[in-house]
Design a protein around this motif. Sequence first.
Motif: not given
Lengths: 239, 239
Positions: A58-59, A61-64, A66-67, A70-71, A75, A110, A163, A170
């Motif tokens: 869930f986490a 697939r729900g966030t891009p 690229l984030v 970067f994390l 991060g 995925y 994909l 990226l």
Amino acid sequence: MDPRFVYDSFVQLLAGVPLTLELTAFAFALGLLLAVLIALMQISGLRILRIPAGAYVFAIRGTPLLVQIFLIYYGLGQFRPTLQSLGLWQFFREAYWCGILALSLNSAAYGSEVLRGGLQSVSKREIEAGRACGMSGLLLYRRIILPLALRQSLPAYGNELILMVKATSLVSIITMMEVTGIAARLISETYRPVEVFIAAGTIYLIINFLLTRAVSMLDWWLTPHLRGMSTIGKAEQAK
Amino acid sequence: MTELLQLVSFGPGGWGLALLTAALMTVAVAACGFLIGGVIGAVIAWGKLAGNLPVRFSADAYTTVLRGIPDLLVIYLFYFGGSMAVTALFNVWGETGFVGVPPFAAGATAIGVVSGAYQAEVFRGAFRVLAKGEIEAGKAAGMSPFLLFRRIIAPQVFRHALPGIGNVWQMALKESALISVTGLVELLRQSQIAAGSTRKPFEFYLIAGAIFLVITWLSQRVFSWLEKRARRSMAGGLA
């Protein structure tokens, strides 16, 4: 539009192809391993395994993506002293490894959904037949369930591969000079985005075309029992 | 934990308001792109279904190409290519120097062009569910093509397309993070700014991810509510 310039960019962009393929292959293989693990956790029927696996999917697939990149890349740099004391800094310092890690974690989420469908498609009969032959646990999974599930998931997992090729672009944002990274550099050097776009786009289309062909050949090779059958027969078999 | 809350507080020194504005920007740019994609998708789907050979070929080429190349390249094309075109236009009028296109417009167009390719496939798939008899019945009842589209085709295609459309919307949302490369202050760009000024990249990318997760989760809820509503008239059916 200048065909000569398109050709020149094409040649320069080819230098990025090995890195694109390398990132794709590494991240895809690692992602597949993780995906099998997560899919097995999801169908295990044990809450203690199912819930974390579900939350992970869930986490991610729900966030891009690229984030996520970067994390991991920027991060985790914040925890440099800790990582250094653990001896992991060598790994997290490199954009290359951070990129592969982010791509495979992403693809695992995925991919696990695809594999879950494949695992659920393995019929009871086949599992019972395996049991009747005295197989149990790991042997049953290794010989019967996983091969059937992987074969069933192959066409959908092929899409994952495409994909993944696209997703590797990226990593150029964190300084990796693969095809898109070189394209961005060429655009900013020459101010001719259209030509560079055509050249880079062609490279990606060729890669994706070849991979799609390879996947469908693999699918053909793995399904000798479906060959020479009408479409209706295939649909019946697939049930 | 209190430190984390302080970072996102709305008071002085907190990034709450900036992040909220940026989140709205993310939704706005994704929504504009998604709507542009809807129009493109409908046209392309129509071309695939009704067009003559050249039209069908171009429509197929459109979806194949745009689904095969990385979104980031498309964003570069529209941002830098658009700026080139605008600059050339201004130079004709005697202005000199570089004129950039607004990142919002370039980003929304790029998302629209890509998501249009996916939406076309969704619409096409949904259209095939329509029974030929229903269209013939509508014609027999004396409906004009437009009325037929509005009363018979559009409602049913929409209903069958909803799950696929939901997926495309989620893609558009996540793709919008890539527009941060053009400098548009959406969620990821704002987090980058905040991360740079506070030197807390881990916290801010985590927050960005969490906000994205909330947005995608809410969208998922909205779409499943819509699907339920759209199915009201088919209670008892399989679909």
